[in-house]
Design an enzyme around this catalytic site. Structure first.
Site, mmCIF file in Angstrom:
data_model
loop_
_atom_site.group_PDB
_atom_site.id
_atom_site.type_symbol
_atom_site.label_atom_id
_atom_site.label_comp_id
_atom_site.label_asym_id
_atom_site.label_seq_id
_atom_site.Cartn_x
_atom_site.Cartn_y
_atom_site.Cartn_z
ATOM 1 N N ASP A 1 -9.498 33.906 32.980
ATOM 2 C CA ASP A 1 -10.327 34.420 32.165
ATOM 3 C C ASP A 1 -10.502 34.391 30.053
ATOM 4 O OD1 ASP A 1 -13.147 35.746 31.128
ATOM 5 O OD2 ASP A 1 -11.494 37.463 30.711
ATOM 6 N N ASP B 1 -10.147 39.829 32.556
ATOM 7 C CA ASP B 1 -9.817 41.567 32.444
ATOM 8 C C ASP B 1 -11.516 42.645 32.864
ATOM 9 O OD1 ASP B 1 -11.287 39.872 30.942
ATOM 10 O OD2 ASP B 1 -11.652 41.351 29.296
ATOM 11 N N ASP C 1 -14.979 39.560 36.050
ATOM 12 C CA ASP C 1 -13.658 39.123 37.094
ATOM 13 C C ASP C 1 -13.869 38.961 38.255
ATOM 14 O OD1 ASP C 1 -13.932 36.850 34.829
ATOM 15 O OD2 ASP C 1 -12.337 39.067 33.958
HETATM 16 P P1 ADP Z 1 -16.461 36.409 29.677
HETATM 17 O O1 ADP Z 1 -16.148 35.492 31.777
HETATM 18 O O2 ADP Z 1 -15.857 34.884 28.957
HETATM 19 O O3 ADP Z 1 -15.484 37.043 29.806
HETATM 20 P P2 ADP Z 1 -19.078 37.072 30.271
HETATM 21 O O4 ADP Z 1 -19.330 36.299 31.926
HETATM 22 O O5 ADP Z 1 -19.086 38.722 29.815
HETATM 23 O O6 ADP Z 1 -17.549 36.194 29.279
HETATM 24 O O7 ADP Z 1 -20.176 36.666 29.247
HETATM 25 C C1 ADP Z 1 -20.630 35.137 29.349
HETATM 26 C C2 ADP Z 1 -21.774 34.988 28.253
HETATM 27 O O8 ADP Z 1 -22.902 35.920 28.345
HETATM 28 C C3 ADP Z 1 -21.413 35.770 26.713
HETATM 29 O O9 ADP Z 1 -20.571 34.295 26.308
HETATM 30 C C4 ADP Z 1 -21.687 35.903 25.714
HETATM 31 O O10 ADP Z 1 -22.676 35.012 24.935
HETATM 32 C C5 ADP Z 1 -23.192 36.792 26.870
HETATM 33 N N1 ADP Z 1 -23.466 37.980 27.243
HETATM 34 C C6 ADP Z 1 -22.668 38.564 28.319
HETATM 35 N N2 ADP Z 1 -22.835 39.840 27.420
HETATM 36 C C7 ADP Z 1 -23.068 40.030 26.365
HETATM 37 C C8 ADP Z 1 -23.609 41.373 25.752
HETATM 38 N N3 ADP Z 1 -23.715 42.538 26.249
HETATM 39 N N4 ADP Z 1 -23.976 41.103 24.369
HETATM 40 C C9 ADP Z 1 -24.499 39.383 23.876
HETATM 41 N N5 ADP Z 1 -24.126 38.563 24.972
HETATM 42 C C10 ADP Z 1 -23.600 38.771 26.204
HETATM 43 MG MG MG Z 2 -13.498 38.653 30.368
#
Ligand code: ADP
Ligand code: MG
Length: 342
Positions: free
Chosen positions: A38, A286, A290
């Protein structure tokens, strides 16, 4: 009964700060062929800072940030803390009565891999990525905003949009730092002939910028939790190519990029990776997003410090100090045990 070498292996790993739940995982680690990471909170620290802001015409930054901070205070996403900090850091310019507490939030909704929404002081506040913005409004970004968006993304910044009452109010750039030994870890894995991939929910340009910095073999962006799970499963059974070069419908929806070098020996011909081999797949993550992929991987590895409890539970291994370099170490340990036992 568990062979003594395996017991010793697990003990040695624990001493290094990697908790392996079952002896079988040590054997799986020895056979690891593909390892997916991730991005946010795994290859990066997940400690964001606001590094840029663009307001739509007529928008009062502080008023919007206050609403946004109220909403993000309900989220455990690493991006959320940065928004809250940004507001509390700039509140001195506001009337004290307004800074004491953040307003109440109702109708709170989390949108997996996209963002968050809720009602604050009678206003609908929505915060999330570009895909989320497109769901909210049919208006396209202005030429200026779009250029800024592209430039920020290319600098590996994560860009999010704050909308109030269905209108774009502020576009924010957030920067995260790479974990200190993520690059060394990937080099080490390459030496061990483990194919590395990054599977992330962040946008393609940001992901590509990180991939180029770190030298990952492969990178897929804009993935929802279910896409991450599907990706792991496909690697486990081997990806089926269709005749026209497109993937089957049940392939992940994310954008796939592949760097030739490490894939070549497996028949990678172009930017599209034609992976046909069944593989033993590991996943490092994390977040809640995931969880499904961690559980489905042959070996799931969770960031033990600061990672969500769900990730730790779904995984077979927990890295207690979040030190990524422990991963190639336990792969070597697994291989070492295998030589003794088998
Ligand atoms: P990653 O796989 O990189 O850990 P996530 O799946 O958690 O990313 O989130 C994907 C995208 O969704 C983030 O890059 C962000 O743009 C948006 N996002 C998710 N949760 C939030 C939040 N609480 N506030 C703002 N944007 C969010
Ligand atoms: Mg992450």
């Amino acid at each position: 009964s568990t062979p003594i070498a395996v017991v010793c292996g697990i003990t040695a790993a624990a001493r290094k700060g990697a908790l392996i739940k079952r002896g079988a995982s040590l054997e799986t680690l020895a056979e690891l062929e593909v390892l997916a990471f991730d991005k946010t909170g795994t290859l990066t620290e997940g400690k964001f800072q606001v590094v840029g802001m663009e307001c739509s015409f007529g928008v009062q930054e502080q008023i919007v940030l206050r609403l946004a901070a109220a909403l993000e205070s309900k989220s455990s996403h690493p991006l959320a803390a940065a928004i809250v900090n940004e507001f509390t850091g700039c509140v001195t310019e506001m009337a004290t009565s307004q800074i004491l507490t953040l307003p109440e939030v109702s109708h709170l909704e989390l949108h997996e891999g996209q963002g968050i929404s809720g009602v604050v002081e009678g206003h609908l506040v929505q915060i999330g990525n570009l895909e989320f913005l497109h769901r909210i409004t049919s208006k396209t970004l202005s030429k200026y905003m779009n250029e800024k968006y592209i430039a920020w993304s290319k600098e590996s910044k994560t860009v999010i949009f704050i909308c109030v009452d269905n209108k774009l109010a502020i576009m924010i750039a957030l920067a995260d730092i790479l974990r200190p030994n993520s690059m060394a870890t990937l080099d080490w894995l390459r030496n061990l002939r483990v194919h590395s991939a990054m599977i992330t929910g962040d946008n393609t340009r940001t992901a590509m910028a990180v991939k180029d910095k770190l030298g990952l073999d492969e990178c897929i962006a804009e993935m929802k939790p279910q896409d991450k799970l599907a990706w792991v499963k496909q690697r486990q059974i081997g990806i089926k190519d269709t005749d026209d070069g497109n993937y089957d419908n049940d392939q992940p929806t994310g954008h796939l990029f592949c760097l030739s070098t490490c894939c070549l020996h497996r028949g990678c011909h172009s930017l599209r990776c034609r992976e046909n081999k069944k593989s033993t797949v590991g996943m490092v993550g994390d977040g809640v997003n995931d969880g499904p992929a961690l559980a489905s991987a042959n070996v799931g590895i969770a960031m033990g410090a600061g990672g969500t409890a769900l990730a730790v539970e779904a995984a077979d291994v927990a890295l207690m100090t979040n030190n990524l370099a422990k991963i190639p170490e336990i792969v070597e340990l697994g291989r070492c045990c295998r030589r003794i036992v088998f």
